[in-house]
Design a protein around this motif. Structure first.
Motif, PDB file in Angstrom:
ATOM      1  N   TYR A  36      -0.386 -29.922 -45.149  1.00 29.84           N
ATOM      2  CA  TYR A  36       0.856 -30.662 -44.933  1.00 29.84           C
ATOM      3  C   TYR A  36       1.234 -31.584 -46.090  1.00 29.84           C
ATOM      4  CZ  TYR A  36       4.599 -32.183 -41.841  1.00 29.84           C
ATOM      5  OH  TYR A  36       5.826 -32.411 -41.278  1.00 29.84           O
ATOM      6  N   GLY A  37       0.273 -31.968 -46.911  1.00 24.13           N
ATOM      7  CA  GLY A  37       0.600 -32.837 -48.037  1.00 24.13           C
ATOM      8  C   GLY A  37       0.894 -34.262 -47.637  1.00 24.13           C
ATOM      9  N   GLN A  38       0.177 -34.759 -46.649  1.00 25.56           N
ATOM     10  CA  GLN A  38       0.403 -36.117 -46.155  1.00 25.56           C
ATOM     11  C   GLN A  38      -0.943 -36.750 -45.833  1.00 25.56           C
ATOM     12  OE1 GLN A  38       3.344 -36.670 -42.941  1.00 25.56           O
ATOM     13  NE2 GLN A  38       1.723 -37.673 -41.796  1.00 25.56           N
ATOM     14  N   GLN A  39      -1.043 -38.025 -46.102  1.00 24.82           N
ATOM     15  CA  GLN A  39      -2.237 -38.758 -45.707  1.00 24.82           C
ATOM     16  C   GLN A  39      -2.211 -38.960 -44.193  1.00 24.82           C
ATOM     17  OE1 GLN A  39      -4.822 -39.539 -47.740  1.00 24.82           O
ATOM     18  NE2 GLN A  39      -3.648 -38.340 -49.215  1.00 24.82           N
ATOM     19  N   GLU A 151      10.304 -17.739 -53.863  1.00 21.52           N
ATOM     20  CA  GLU A 151      10.996 -17.853 -55.142  1.00 21.52           C
ATOM     21  C   GLU A 151      10.060 -18.122 -56.305  1.00 21.52           C
ATOM     22  OE1 GLU A 151      13.922 -20.940 -54.396  1.00 21.52           O
ATOM     23  OE2 GLU A 151      15.434 -19.384 -54.189  1.00 21.52           O
ATOM     24  N   GLY A 152       8.953 -18.781 -56.029  1.00 20.03           N
ATOM     25  CA  GLY A 152       8.073 -19.089 -57.146  1.00 20.03           C
ATOM     26  C   GLY A 152       6.880 -19.920 -56.741  1.00 20.03           C
ATOM     27  N   LEU A 153       6.012 -20.111 -57.722  1.00 20.39           N
ATOM     28  CA  LEU A 153       4.802 -20.893 -57.561  1.00 20.39           C
ATOM     29  C   LEU A 153       4.992 -22.237 -58.239  1.00 20.39           C
ATOM     30  CD1 LEU A 153       1.733 -21.012 -56.830  1.00 20.39           C
ATOM     31  CD2 LEU A 153       1.314 -20.115 -59.125  1.00 20.39           C
ATOM     32  N   LEU A 154       4.674 -23.308 -57.533  1.00 21.80           N
ATOM     33  CA  LEU A 154       4.738 -24.658 -58.075  1.00 21.80           C
ATOM     34  C   LEU A 154       3.299 -25.139 -58.237  1.00 21.80           C
ATOM     35  CD1 LEU A 154       7.537 -25.951 -55.676  1.00 21.80           C
ATOM     36  CD2 LEU A 154       7.826 -25.150 -58.020  1.00 21.80           C
ATOM     37  N   LYS A 155       2.833 -25.212 -59.463  1.00 22.09           N
ATOM     38  CA  LYS A 155       1.431 -25.527 -59.729  1.00 22.09           C
ATOM     39  C   LYS A 155       1.148 -27.014 -59.540  1.00 22.09           C
ATOM     40  CE  LYS A 155       0.745 -21.646 -62.777  1.00 22.09           C
ATOM     41  NZ  LYS A 155       0.309 -21.198 -64.095  1.00 22.09           N
ATOM     42  N   LYS A 156       0.050 -27.290 -58.813  1.00 18.45           N
ATOM     43  CA  LYS A 156      -0.398 -28.657 -58.543  1.00 18.45           C
ATOM     44  C   LYS A 156       0.761 -29.527 -58.051  1.00 18.45           C
ATOM     45  CE  LYS A 156      -4.302 -28.354 -61.615  1.00 18.45           C
ATOM     46  NZ  LYS A 156      -5.127 -28.971 -62.620  1.00 18.45           N
ATOM     47  N   TYR A 157       1.533 -28.992 -57.143  1.00 18.82           N
ATOM     48  CA  TYR A 157       2.766 -29.627 -56.687  1.00 18.82           C
ATOM     49  C   TYR A 157       2.537 -30.708 -55.641  1.00 18.82           C
ATOM     50  CZ  TYR A 157       7.698 -29.889 -55.393  1.00 18.82           C
ATOM     51  OH  TYR A 157       8.977 -30.316 -55.164  1.00 18.82           O
ATOM     52  N   MET A 158       1.482 -30.534 -54.809  1.00 20.55           N
ATOM     53  CA  MET A 158       1.225 -31.507 -53.750  1.00 20.55           C
ATOM     54  C   MET A 158      -0.257 -31.855 -53.719  1.00 20.55           C
ATOM     55  SD  MET A 158       3.672 -30.077 -50.722  1.00 20.55           S
ATOM     56  CE  MET A 158       3.635 -31.566 -49.750  1.00 20.55           C
ATOM     57  N   TYR A 159      -0.516 -33.069 -53.271  1.00 18.87           N
ATOM     58  CA  TYR A 159      -1.899 -33.521 -53.132  1.00 18.87           C
ATOM     59  C   TYR A 159      -2.237 -33.638 -51.659  1.00 18.87           C
ATOM     60  CZ  TYR A 159      -2.944 -34.489 -57.991  1.00 18.87           C
ATOM     61  OH  TYR A 159      -3.215 -34.349 -59.327  1.00 18.87           O
ATOM     62  N   GLN A 160      -3.427 -33.201 -51.315  1.00 19.68           N
ATOM     63  CA  GLN A 160      -3.966 -33.379 -49.975  1.00 19.68           C
ATOM     64  C   GLN A 160      -5.417 -33.792 -50.145  1.00 19.68           C
ATOM     65  OE1 GLN A 160      -2.119 -32.876 -47.011  1.00 19.68           O
ATOM     66  NE2 GLN A 160      -3.844 -33.975 -46.147  1.00 19.68           N
ATOM     67  N   ASN A 161      -5.797 -34.904 -49.527  1.00 22.24           N
ATOM     68  CA  ASN A 161      -7.155 -35.432 -49.667  1.00 22.24           C
ATOM     69  C   ASN A 161      -7.538 -35.626 -51.141  1.00 22.24           C
ATOM     70  OD1 ASN A 161      -7.467 -35.384 -46.842  1.00 22.24           O
ATOM     71  ND2 ASN A 161      -8.034 -33.231 -46.937  1.00 22.24           N
ATOM     72  N   ASN A 162      -6.594 -36.142 -51.901  1.00 22.63           N
ATOM     73  CA  ASN A 162      -6.783 -36.430 -53.328  1.00 22.63           C
ATOM     74  C   ASN A 162      -7.077 -35.198 -54.176  1.00 22.63           C
ATOM     75  OD1 ASN A 162      -6.342 -39.263 -53.168  1.00 22.63           O
ATOM     76  ND2 ASN A 162      -8.366 -39.441 -52.210  1.00 22.63           N
ATOM     77  N   MET A 163      -6.719 -34.025 -53.677  1.00 25.33           N
ATOM     78  CA  MET A 163      -6.892 -32.777 -54.427  1.00 25.33           C
ATOM     79  C   MET A 163      -5.524 -32.141 -54.649  1.00 25.33           C
ATOM     80  SD  MET A 163     -10.180 -32.189 -54.923  1.00 25.33           S
ATOM     81  CE  MET A 163     -10.102 -30.471 -55.319  1.00 25.33           C
ATOM     82  N   PRO A 164      -5.245 -31.683 -55.889  1.00 26.48           N
ATOM     83  CA  PRO A 164      -3.964 -31.017 -56.132  1.00 26.48           C
ATOM     84  C   PRO A 164      -3.963 -29.607 -55.534  1.00 26.48           C
ATOM     85  CG  PRO A 164      -5.303 -30.951 -58.103  1.00 26.48           C
ATOM     86  CD  PRO A 164      -6.069 -31.762 -57.100  1.00 26.48           C
ATOM     87  N   HIS A 165      -2.796 -29.220 -55.040  1.00 26.96           N
ATOM     88  CA  HIS A 165      -2.635 -27.888 -54.463  1.00 26.96           C
ATOM     89  C   HIS A 165      -1.394 -27.229 -55.031  1.00 26.96           C
ATOM     90  CE1 HIS A 165      -5.657 -28.056 -51.209  1.00 26.96           C
ATOM     91  NE2 HIS A 165      -5.468 -29.360 -51.326  1.00 26.96           N
TER      92      HIS A 165
END
Length: 174
Positions: A36-39, A151-165
């Motif tokens: 989800y990309g949320q704390q 449409e595409g890949l967004l690299k390291k676009y969101m963080y979850q648990n302090n890890m980029p996804h």
């Protein structure tokens, strides 16, 4: 006035103070948040402020967030909404989350389809986007079934648990 939407089994309605505990339970659950990309939410005070923010976003035409409820029971089973709403550019991004007990029953697809219909018909959107973690295969399948295109890949676009996804960008065009 806040729109109440219905489907065969669901009511999409405004979130209010009575929903605070359910929202806290949902958005503090690691299973719900893993893509989800949320704390995690941590308190009812925090949730009450978020509910106020949702109401302000709707009033200011920046977003809309519904609680998803089953027609035959009290309380909510998840949330669904549009954020990043731009009236000028006629676009918004959709997001949704269900409590794990309600996964795999078709509720998300039913709710998302109804919200998309509302977005295109009532909000005058031309584009609805969705950001999805690359690991979230269930959400990708749901969006593809409804007609969204990747449409595409967004690299390291969101963080979850302090890890980029990495995430995929999906869209549905009217």
């Amino acid at each position: 006035m806040f729109p109440i939407l219905q489907t065969e089994r669901l009511v999409l309605r405004e979130l209010g103070s009575p929903d605070a505990q359910a929202l806290l339970d949902c958005f503090s659950n690691p299973e719900v948040l893993r893509h989800y990309g949320q704390q995690p939410l941590t308190s009812l005070v925090q949730v009450q402020q978020i509910i106020k923010n949702f109401a302000n976003n709707f009033t200011e035409k920046r977003g809309i967030k519904w609680g998803i409820a089953l027609k035959e029971q009290e309380g909510i089973i998840g949330t669904l909404g549009f954020q990043e709403w731009s009236m000028e550019h006629r676009r918004a991004e959709i997001s949704y989350a269900l409590f794990p007990d309600y996964w795999g029953k078709g509720y998300a697809q039913e709710a998302v389809k109804r919200a998309i219909s509302y977005g295109f018909e009532e909000m005058d959107l031309v584009r609805i986007g969705a950001i999805v973690f690359t690991e979230n295969e269930a959400s990708q399948l749901l969006l593809q079934k409804i007609g969204f295109e990747q449409e595409g890949l967004l690299k390291k676009y969101m963080y979850q648990n302090n890890m980029p996804h990495d995430t995929y960008m999906y869209s549905l065009i009217k």
